[in-house]
Scaffold this active site. Structure first.
Site, PDB file in Angstrom:
ATOM      1  N   ASP A  96      50.336  55.837  43.201  1.00 20.83           N
ATOM      2  CA  ASP A  96      50.549  57.279  43.049  1.00 20.83           C
ATOM      3  C   ASP A  96      50.490  57.985  44.408  1.00 20.83           C
ATOM      4  OD1 ASP A  96      51.028  59.625  41.683  1.00 20.83           O
ATOM      5  OD2 ASP A  96      48.933  59.970  41.171  1.00 20.83           O
TER       6      ASP A  96
ATOM      7  N   HIS B  89      59.045  57.581  47.954  1.00 20.68           N
ATOM      8  CA  HIS B  89      59.250  56.318  47.242  1.00 20.68           C
ATOM      9  C   HIS B  89      59.794  55.256  48.214  1.00 20.68           C
ATOM     10  CE1 HIS B  89      58.399  58.517  43.656  1.00 20.68           C
ATOM     11  NE2 HIS B  89      59.535  59.172  43.623  1.00 20.68           N
TER      12      HIS B  89
ATOM     13  N   LEU C 209      51.764  33.267  43.678  1.00 17.96           N
ATOM     14  CA  LEU C 209      51.470  34.610  43.149  1.00 17.96           C
ATOM     15  C   LEU C 209      52.463  35.029  42.054  1.00 17.96           C
ATOM     16  CD1 LEU C 209      49.958  37.422  43.526  1.00 17.96           C
ATOM     17  CD2 LEU C 209      51.860  38.025  45.033  1.00 17.96           C
TER      18      LEU C 209
HETATM   19  C1  FPP Z   1      54.154  57.787  41.722  1.00 21.90           C
HETATM   20  O1  FPP Z   1      54.133  58.739  42.772  1.00 21.90           O
HETATM   21  C2  FPP Z   1      55.083  56.705  42.015  1.00 21.90           C
HETATM   22  C3  FPP Z   1      56.144  56.371  41.233  1.00 21.90           C
HETATM   23  C4  FPP Z   1      56.477  57.088  40.000  1.00 21.90           C
HETATM   24  C5  FPP Z   1      57.071  55.291  41.608  1.00 21.90           C
HETATM   25  C6  FPP Z   1      56.538  54.160  42.419  1.00 21.90           C
HETATM   26  C7  FPP Z   1      57.684  53.467  43.049  1.00 21.90           C
HETATM   27  C8  FPP Z   1      57.742  52.908  44.276  1.00 21.90           C
HETATM   28  C9  FPP Z   1      56.588  52.778  45.148  1.00 21.90           C
HETATM   29  C10 FPP Z   1      59.023  52.396  44.856  1.00 21.90           C
HETATM   30  C11 FPP Z   1      59.786  51.390  44.074  1.00 21.90           C
HETATM   31  C12 FPP Z   1      58.977  50.233  43.619  1.00 21.90           C
HETATM   32  C13 FPP Z   1      59.184  48.935  43.918  1.00 21.90           C
HETATM   33  C14 FPP Z   1      58.363  47.906  43.264  1.00 21.90           C
HETATM   34  C15 FPP Z   1      60.201  48.472  44.874  1.00 21.90           C
HETATM   35  P1  FPP Z   1      54.488  60.253  42.444  1.00 21.90           P
HETATM   36  O2  FPP Z   1      55.942  60.445  42.746  1.00 21.90           O
HETATM   37  O3  FPP Z   1      54.090  60.586  41.056  1.00 21.90           O
HETATM   38  O4  FPP Z   1      53.610  61.006  43.472  1.00 21.90           O
HETATM   39  P2  FPP Z   1      52.973  62.471  43.335  1.00 21.90           P
HETATM   40  O5  FPP Z   1      51.841  62.336  42.354  1.00 21.90           O
HETATM   41  O6  FPP Z   1      52.516  62.750  44.715  1.00 21.90           O
HETATM   42  O7  FPP Z   1      54.067  63.391  42.884  1.00 21.90           O
END
Ligand code: FPP
Length: 248
Positions: free
Chosen positions: A21, A38, A132
């Site tokens: 997050d 992201h 893994l």
């Molecule tokens: C939450 O942060 C994160 C996500 C919803 C997506 C996570 C995805 C990635 C790290 C990239 C793609 C993944 C892989 C495995 C290649 P948020 O956007 O909710 O953050 P915020 O709470 O600050 O808004």
């Protein structure tokens, strides 16, 4: 990276699950569009997979896209799907050479065709690897997972394949998407929030939970090491008393 000296090699969590997050906030703090968070978050994924291998974690589950994330602006959803596909294609060779096997939990069928096909290909090409297990939670929601399992168990009872008396915790767990995988020993959530957000609700019953303030794009090997160090300082009691678990 070498095995970190500060960790006890006899007490490594078998399964580490992470709620990644803070990507959006990371980008917004820098005046960038949310998808940039992201994009940089993908580097954290690479870093954590590498570290998990060296440390000797057996299963690493990352919450990459929830059933609720479809509600985000289409541009952000598309960016995430694009990042996933590129990541999988780019990392395939590394996963093969590092003996990593990719798995996926969630309703894969509802993912865009291109992502699904790439995912299926990488899963198939890494299936024989026994290092893994890199488990991606994609279009994953714990409540839907539980409902899916309930439906399947109920169907078996209806057809007579199963007697209701035979329903046990183990049998139920065999019907979850995580069937065959151990429950997470350590669950980490980055980004400073303290909630589970519909992630592994059944499986995390006895997980040690570690909430960290670091935003996911800043999370690197040393942060995983630190979370495992915190985990190693905890006493897992599984409902027993402290004295009981200390007995050999
Ligand atoms: C939450 O942060 C994160 C996500 C919803 C997506 C996570 C995805 C990635 C790290 C990239 C793609 C993944 C892989 C495995 C290649 P948020 O956007 O909710 O953050 P915020 O709470 O600050 O808004």
């Amino acid at each position: 990276m070498q095995f970190p000296q500060e960790l006890d090699s006899d007490n490594i969590p078998t399964h580490v699950a992470i709620i990644m997050d803070g990507n959006g906030r990371w980008a917004q703090q820098r005046g960038m569009p949310r998808p940039m968070g992201h994009k940089v978050g993908v580097e954290s994924v690479q870093s954590v997979v590498r570290a998990a291998r060296v440390i000797g974690v057996k299963v690493l589950t990352l919450y990459a896209f929830s059933t609720e994330n479809w509600k985000r602006p289409p541009l952000e959803v598309n960016a995430l799907m694009g990042l996933l596909k590129t990541f999988l294609l780019r990392e395939l060779e590394t996963m093969v050479s590092n003996n990593v096997s990719l798995r996926c939990i969630g309703q894969k069928d509802r993912l865009p065709k291109e992502v699904r096909e790439t995912l299926d290909r990488v899963i198939a090409e890494t299936a024989d690897n026994d290092g893994l297990i890199f488990n991606l939670a994609l279009n994953y929601g714990s409540r839907v997972e539980i409902i899916d399992a309930v439906r399947e168990v109920a169907r078996k009872c209806e057809t007579g394949e199963l007697q209701s008396d035979a329903i046990s915790e183990d049998l139920f767990a065999e019907h979850l998407y995580t069937s065959g995988l151990p429950d997470p020993d350590l669950l980490i959530r980055t980004g400073g929030e303290a909630r589970l957000s519909n992630f592994l609700l059944w499986q995390a019953s006895y997980s040690e939970i570690c909430f960290v303030d670091t935003l996911w794009p800043d999370f690197r090997e040393e942060h995983l090491v630190e979370a495992i160090r915190v985990y190693q300082g905890r006493q897992r009691r599984f409902g027993m008393t402290g004295d009981q678990v200390q007995q050999p």
